[in-house]
Design a protein around this motif. Structure first.
Motif: not given
Ligand SMILES: NC(=O)CC[C@H](N)C(=O)O
Length: 360
Positions: A31-39, A49-55, A112-113, A118-121
């Motif tokens: 997930q590339t959002g800078m905010t919104g982890y609660q949502e 799903q296991l969510i990886v945060l890029t921020n 190192d998210t 990049r691996h998942l991409r």
């Protein structure tokens, strides 16, 4: 405590545990959002799903009581570079760590998210397990012997119908894993909302005499929700329908089109979408792993109305003969800009027009 994420291709990412202490398996998505982890954590579409945060810094504005998208978050884990334990925000009532613990969701920090992303991409989303303490590929690989469940919608949908009163149009909201944001937008527009389980029949829906139908977002592969197709097929000629994300995919399937899995999905808060009729670009919040196959729309009566600017995939359709439209993105979310929000007004307009047409 040491915690490791193992991907099913044998790659591992070692970090530090936070949140709950449970071992977990899920589909690893970024997930590339800078905010919104609660949502994100509480959006039922992230079920399993296991969510990886890029921020790189997550948790710094804490967690509050108002921004949950459901009462029981269904995400299987959260993976971050750095987690903040001292949030600063006047709305905050809990830390991210405490919230994850409360809902029994494990977190992994110190990874190192961006490298993981990049691996998942490059290889596509894949399953992952998170384990505590020392582990090797030999000790974890058997965990991938089981496939992930495919009954997510059944697990997150309401079991019983319930109503939120309002003085405006009555909307039947079919709950495939609906975010509370959809409810908030309908309530804001004075709608009486009847929330119905995912496997409701068309006859049951009609018994509530709704003025319009909303097909919600939801988790998993749209092809795992076959019961929704006859329902949608029956309702489309009769009532105005607005579909969001999974709802959009189900409208396409019910009309005879096809869906497919994207290599790494669209999950973020700044996905540009172009409306084909006007050329207007909207910055949207997105969270989907599947998309509608454009070529398969040819003989369905559906036409493409919106397209993703980044990869050209279908982001919206409308029916040429029925009052049905849908989008792949999330107009109920406000990822900073509110530009997508007017789709709820368009739906209200469609509902009013239809009421006049049928004389009620
Ligand atoms: N947010 C959603 O409704 C997602 C729809 C579907 N589960 C997908 O991943 O494509």
């Amino acid at each position: 405590m040491k915690r490791t994420l193992w991907l099913e291709d044998g790659t591992s990412f070692v970090g530090t545990a936070f949140g709950a202490s449970v071992e977990t398996i899920g589909e690893v998505v970024f997930q590339t959002g800078m905010t919104g982890y609660q949502e994100m954590l509480s959006d039922p579409s992230y079920c399993d799903q296991l969510i990886v945060l890029t921020n790189p810094l997550i948790g710094n504005y804490g967690v509050n009581r108002e921004d949950f998208e459901t009462t029981v978050p269904m995400a299987k884990g959260l993976i971050v570079k750095e987690v903040c334990d001292t949030p600063s925000n006047f709305r905050s009532t809990a830390t991210l760590h405490d919230t994850l613990k409360r809902f029994n969701i494990p977190g992994l920090a110190g990874v190192d998210t961006r490298m993981l992303t990049r691996h998942l991409r490059s290889l596509g989303v894949m399953r992952g397990v998170m384990v505590d303490g020392d582990s090797t590929w030999e000790t974890v690989k058997h965990r991938f012997d089981v496939l992930l469940p495919t009954n997510q919608v059944e697990r997150v949908s309401t079991k019983r119908a319930y109503v939120s009163t309002g003085s405006g149009p009555r909307i039947a909201l079919i709950d495939f894993g609906a975010k509370l944001g959809i409810m908030r937008e309908l309530v804001k527009r004075d709608c009486e909302v009847v929330v119905l389980p995912h496997d409701v029949t068309a006859e049951e829906v009609m018994r509530y005499e709704p003025d319009g139908v909303m097909l919600s977002n939801g988790p998993g592969d749209p092809k795992d929700v076959p019961t929704a197709l006859p329902l949608i097929e029956r309702l489309m000629p009769t009532l105005p329908i607005f579909g969001i994300c999974l709802g959009h995919q189900l409208i396409a399937l019910a009309s005879g089109a096809n869906t497919f899995k994207l290599p790494f999905g669209h999950r973020g808060a700044n996905h540009p979408v172009v409306e084909l009729e006007t050329g207007a670009v909207t910055i949207t919040s997105q969270n989907h792993g599947y998309a509608v196959d454009e070529a398969s729309l040819a003989t369905t009566g559906l036409v493409v109305t919106h397209r993703a600017v980044n990869d050209g995939t279908v982001e919206g359709v409308k029916h040429l003969n029925h009052p049905t439209f849908s989008v792949q993105y999330h107009p109920e979310a406000a990822p900073g800009p509110y530009d997508a929000n007017d789709l709820f007004d368009r739906f209200m307009q469609l509902v009013q027009e239809n009421k006049q047409k049928v004389g009620i």
